[in-house]
Design a protein around this motif. Structure first.
Motif, PDB file in Angstrom:
ATOM      1  N   VAL B 121       0.801  -1.234   0.080  1.00  0.00           N
ATOM      2  CA  VAL B 121       0.092  -0.013   0.110  1.00  0.00           C
ATOM      3  C   VAL B 121       0.779   1.223  -0.033  1.00  0.00           C
ATOM      4  O   VAL B 121       0.151   2.377  -0.097  1.00  0.00           O
ATOM      5  N   GLY B 122       2.174   1.230   0.180  1.00  0.00           N
ATOM      6  CA  GLY B 122       3.071   2.317   0.041  1.00  0.00           C
ATOM      7  C   GLY B 122       4.426   1.792  -0.311  1.00  0.00           C
ATOM      8  O   GLY B 122       4.845   0.783   0.042  1.00  0.00           O
ATOM      9  N   LEU B 123       5.292   2.771  -0.748  1.00  0.00           N
ATOM     10  CA  LEU B 123       6.747   2.600  -0.759  1.00  0.00           C
ATOM     11  C   LEU B 123       7.549   3.735  -0.586  1.00  0.00           C
ATOM     12  O   LEU B 123       7.064   5.014  -0.806  1.00  0.00           O
ATOM     13  N   LYS B 124       8.692   3.764  -0.105  1.00  0.00           N
ATOM     14  CA  LYS B 124       9.661   5.075  -0.003  1.00  0.00           C
ATOM     15  C   LYS B 124      11.096   4.447   0.252  1.00  0.00           C
ATOM     16  O   LYS B 124      11.167   3.228   0.408  1.00  0.00           O
ATOM     17  N   LYS B 125      11.715   5.480   0.100  1.00  0.00           N
ATOM     18  CA  LYS B 125      13.457   5.335   0.172  1.00  0.00           C
ATOM     19  C   LYS B 125      13.851   5.373   1.313  1.00  0.00           C
ATOM     20  O   LYS B 125      13.461   6.439   2.322  1.00  0.00           O
ATOM     21  N   GLU B 126      14.675   4.406   2.239  1.00  0.00           N
ATOM     22  CA  GLU B 126      14.837   4.465   3.327  1.00  0.00           C
ATOM     23  C   GLU B 126      16.506   4.193   3.296  1.00  0.00           C
ATOM     24  O   GLU B 126      16.835   3.050   3.134  1.00  0.00           O
ATOM     25  N   GLY B 127      17.338   5.406   3.365  1.00  0.00           N
ATOM     26  CA  GLY B 127      18.810   5.018   3.317  1.00  0.00           C
ATOM     27  C   GLY B 127      19.004   4.711   1.520  1.00  0.00           C
ATOM     28  O   GLY B 127      18.297   5.247   0.669  1.00  0.00           O
ATOM     29  N   ASP B 128      19.678   3.464   1.363  1.00  0.00           N
ATOM     30  CA  ASP B 128      19.796   3.022   0.006  1.00  0.00           C
ATOM     31  C   ASP B 128      18.715   2.151  -0.625  1.00  0.00           C
ATOM     32  O   ASP B 128      18.640   1.783  -1.552  1.00  0.00           O
ATOM     33  N   GLU B 129      17.827   1.666   0.564  1.00  0.00           N
ATOM     34  CA  GLU B 129      16.881   0.735   0.245  1.00  0.00           C
ATOM     35  C   GLU B 129      15.616   1.240   0.207  1.00  0.00           C
ATOM     36  O   GLU B 129      15.066   2.046   0.678  1.00  0.00           O
ATOM     37  N   THR B 130      14.884   0.849  -1.083  1.00  0.00           N
ATOM     38  CA  THR B 130      13.349   0.856  -0.856  1.00  0.00           C
ATOM     39  C   THR B 130      12.620  -0.034   0.261  1.00  0.00           C
ATOM     40  O   THR B 130      12.895  -1.341  -0.136  1.00  0.00           O
ATOM     41  N   VAL B 131      11.751   0.586   0.786  1.00  0.00           N
ATOM     42  CA  VAL B 131      10.906  -0.430   1.871  1.00  0.00           C
ATOM     43  C   VAL B 131       9.525  -0.067   1.387  1.00  0.00           C
ATOM     44  O   VAL B 131       9.187   0.772   0.829  1.00  0.00           O
ATOM     45  N   PHE B 132       8.595  -1.240   1.811  1.00  0.00           N
ATOM     46  CA  PHE B 132       7.361  -1.263   1.268  1.00  0.00           C
ATOM     47  C   PHE B 132       6.303  -1.454   2.517  1.00  0.00           C
ATOM     48  O   PHE B 132       6.622  -2.089   3.463  1.00  0.00           O
ATOM     49  N   LYS B 133       5.448  -0.718   2.489  1.00  0.00           N
ATOM     50  CA  LYS B 133       4.333  -0.823   3.565  1.00  0.00           C
ATOM     51  C   LYS B 133       3.150  -1.696   2.829  1.00  0.00           C
ATOM     52  O   LYS B 133       2.787  -1.780   1.832  1.00  0.00           O
ATOM     53  N   ARG B 134       2.825  -2.858   3.877  1.00  0.00           N
ATOM     54  CA  ARG B 134       1.897  -3.906   3.397  1.00  0.00           C
ATOM     55  C   ARG B 134       0.878  -3.983   4.470  1.00  0.00           C
ATOM     56  O   ARG B 134       1.123  -3.634   5.893  1.00  0.00           O
ATOM     57  N   VAL B 135      -0.328  -4.430   4.184  1.00  0.00           N
ATOM     58  CA  VAL B 135      -1.366  -4.969   5.064  1.00  0.00           C
ATOM     59  C   VAL B 135      -1.387  -6.286   5.717  1.00  0.00           C
ATOM     60  O   VAL B 135      -1.263  -7.056   4.811  1.00  0.00           O
ATOM     61  N   GLN B 136      -1.533  -6.602   6.893  1.00  0.00           N
ATOM     62  CA  GLN B 136      -1.737  -7.867   7.414  1.00  0.00           C
ATOM     63  C   GLN B 136      -2.582  -8.003   8.538  1.00  0.00           C
ATOM     64  O   GLN B 136      -2.914  -6.854   8.994  1.00  0.00           O
ATOM     65  N   PHE B 137      -2.985  -9.267   8.959  1.00  0.00           N
ATOM     66  CA  PHE B 137      -3.744  -9.277  10.186  1.00  0.00           C
ATOM     67  C   PHE B 137      -5.021  -8.631  10.097  1.00  0.00           C
ATOM     68  O   PHE B 137      -5.454  -7.803  10.862  1.00  0.00           O
ATOM     69  N   ALA B 138      -5.579  -8.992   8.786  1.00  0.00           N
ATOM     70  CA  ALA B 138      -7.050  -8.600   8.465  1.00  0.00           C
ATOM     71  C   ALA B 138      -7.071  -6.948   8.541  1.00  0.00           C
ATOM     72  O   ALA B 138      -8.185  -6.176   9.110  1.00  0.00           O
ATOM     73  N   GLY B 139      -6.007  -6.261   8.266  1.00  0.00           N
ATOM     74  CA  GLY B 139      -5.971  -4.746   8.187  1.00  0.00           C
ATOM     75  C   GLY B 139      -5.784  -4.122   9.451  1.00  0.00           C
ATOM     76  O   GLY B 139      -5.961  -2.844   9.506  1.00  0.00           O
TER      77      GLY B 139
END
Lengths: 251, 324
Positions: B121-139
């Motif tokens: 549901v989202g992504l951003k650069k953190e340092g050199d890495e791209t990190v991803f936001k995701r949904v779990q545990f039924a939201g």
């Protein structure tokens, strides 16, 4: 006919999930754990297939900590014949889990793998499809009905897709993942629990299976989602329609 | 040069709108990672879908048009993706989360020994890495996840990313010569039962009208929920309770294990608001709840709540729209 049923121990469906204040995970103290509901449906379906095809053998398999043996005992009490636990302590991602499942598959040589479409903790919905890919066998995912062919060599599976029901014919061995409507799992009976105590639970390790189970994904932190604020109670249909038109501007 | 390969979904010769969101997510990824977006269209007779894609900013469109792809089963599609990825070497393979991509993308990832993140549901650069936001545990949990390896697979929630912009540049189209293995028995599709035509899919509609436990049978559901939906030109949805009771088909289910929707307007009729249902609709822009029970949890998330009997109120609403 041998049926392999992988199962996972997860926080119970009815539990309120809370994130730890430091974001390192979820609060597990005082939380009840149960068999993943989709996996319970898979165990139930395996038992029903066995009831129609006598001589079938059901092996429940769990990858996890010592506590997952409790979950395996539930599967045995429902009617599985034997159980295997692959001992791991750390969290593994779906690909690593699929590799362990594939290693057990090669050892057990089942005719069918029946498993839940997703675990309700991780919600990834990947492991069954990945297992089928690693094994190079057919898959039927999100299945709400299984009709076994006469000789047990094929299965006609009804799949729940976004557009509606799709029926596919798969040749065994295959991986089938269960959806909610496949069946309603039975409750364990007292005689079932007594019998389960005598059934064997075999312990394995990833190294004994020679599996590389390094996870590619790593959870850095967790947070609770932003809560939606409660809005306005309107008094009548007139007010509702008016506000949707003039205030929210969505009609 | 980093590349993202976007898997395009189509139904009955039409490009699915969810794929436009996947292309939108790919351009967000390109904004943080650099690189370009390429699209992959698989099927038999995909010319119209390819044409519909040409002005959406892809550096290249790979078309795999083959008689054996008339049925897009997971075994066929995963094989096509594996061959395309080996030949074109993208860093990411990305698709909108739908039953189509959930079925085949993990299989393709396993063939290529690549890790995968679902429901981004989202992504951003953190340092050199791209990190991803995701949904779990039924939201109930949003997690921030890192993914390692030269090749990464992602599915994205269409509701979390904007649709790709149209532009004047026409993408280059190239046929990809898929070589199906000679001695494989592909999964056979026996039949397909499609939803009632004439109503939009809940994942693509501007308005969704959804019904819950208040409805006692299919006829009432169709008359009240279907009636309002048709008057508004909306899609129809349902809570899990009605699907379990056999009142509505599974393809209508909104929630953790059903469809996740985020329309401009979500109208919840006689829905109590179980957490599993809310997980599927809480990102809607405006939520309306109509329920007889003033204490129903659905009111806690609704922008506008009306305590009323849906059997009386909703047919009245439908009559007013038709009368105006």
């Amino acid at each position: 006919m041998k049926i392999l049923v992988p199962i996972k121990r997860v926080p119970d469906y009815d539990t309120r999930i809370r994130v730890k204040p430091d974001g390192s995970g979820i609060v597990t103290e005082g939380v009840k754990f149960s068999m993943n509901p989709f996996d319970a449906i898979a165990v139930e379906e395996a038992i029903r297939i066995k009831e129609r095809l006598p001589g079938a053998e059901i092996t429940a398999l769990s990858i996890g900590t010592e506590e997952s043996v409790e979950t395996l005992r539930v599967a045995l009490a429902m009617g599985a014949d034997r159980a295997i636990r692959v001992a791991i302590d750390a969290d593994m991602d779906s690909l690593a889990i699929a590799k362990v499942l594939a290693a057990v598959y090669h050892r057990e040589k089942p005719h069918m793998v029946l498993m839940g479409k997703q675990a309700i903790d991780d919600d990834s919905n990947q492991a069954g499809q990945m297992l089928a890919g690693l094994l190079g066998v057919p898959q039927a995912t999100f299945v709400s009905k299984i009709e076994m062919g006469q000789d047990g060599a094929t299965a006609l599976c009804s799949r729940e897709t976004d557009a509606g029901i799709e029926k596919v014919q798969v040749r065994m061995p295959a991986v089938i993942t269960t959806d909610l409507r496949l069946n309603e799992p039975r409750y364990v009976s007292l005689p079932g629990i007594m019998k389960a105590k005598k059934k064997p639970v075999e312990e394995l390790t990833p190294s004994a299976l020679s599996v590389d189970c390094v996870s590619r994904t790593r959870v850095l932190s967790m947070e609770a989602p932003a809560r939606r604020k409660a809005g306005l109670r309107v008094k009548s249909l007139d007010e509702l329609i008016d506000r949707l038109k003039t205030e929210a501007k969505v009609l | 040069m980093r590349k993202t390969l976007v898997l395009i979904e189509h139904t009955q010769g039409q490009l699915r709108q969810t794929s436009l969101h996947a292309l939108g997510a790919a351009s967000e990824l390109a904004a943080v990672e650099g690189g370009t977006t390429e699209a992959l269209v698989m099927g038999h007779g995909v010319g119209a879908v390819v044409d519909a894609l040409r002005s959406l900013g892809c550096a290249r469109i790979w078309a795999v048009d083959h008689p054996q792809l008339a049925d897009l089963t997971a075994d066929r599609c995963a094989d096509v993706i594996a061959q395309t990825v080996k030949a074109t070497e993208p860093s990411f393979v990305l698709a909108a989360a739908s039953t189509f991509s959930k079925d085949l993308l993990p299989r393709a990832a396993a063939l290529l020994d690549a890790g995968m993140i679902s429901d981004v549901v989202g992504l951003k650069k953190e340092g050199d890495e791209t990190v991803f936001k995701r949904v779990q545990f039924a939201g109930n949990v949003i997690s921030t996840v890192q993914l390692s390896g030269a090749l990464k697979f992602l599915t994205i929630r269409p509701s979390a990313f904007p649709m790709a912009n149209r532009n004047a540049t026409q993408s280059e189209v190239q046929d990809f010569p898929w070589q199906p293995a000679a001695n494989v028995t592909w999964t056979q599709v026996v039949s397909r039962e499609e939803r009632v035509e004439g109503r939009p899919d809940a994942t693509e509609a501007r308005i969704v009208v959804s019904g819950g436990r208040a409805f006692k049978n299919s006829e009432d559901f169709e008359r009240v929920v279907g009636g309002l939906a048709d008057a508004l030109g909306a899609a129809v949805g349902s809570s899990r309770a009605l699907v379990d009771a056999g009142i509505t088909p599974n393809s209508l289910q909104i929630g953790q294990t059903g469809k996740v929707v985020a329309p401009e307007l979500y109208i919840a009729l006689g829905i109590s608001g179980a957490i599993q249902h809310m997980a599927g609709m809480k990102d809607s822009k405006v939520i309306v709840a109509v329920n007889k029970d003033p204490d129903a949890p659905v009111f806690e998330a609704a922008d506008y709540g009306l305590v009323a009997d849906v059997y009386e109120t909703i047919p009245e609403w439908t009559r007013r729209i038709k009368g105006s």
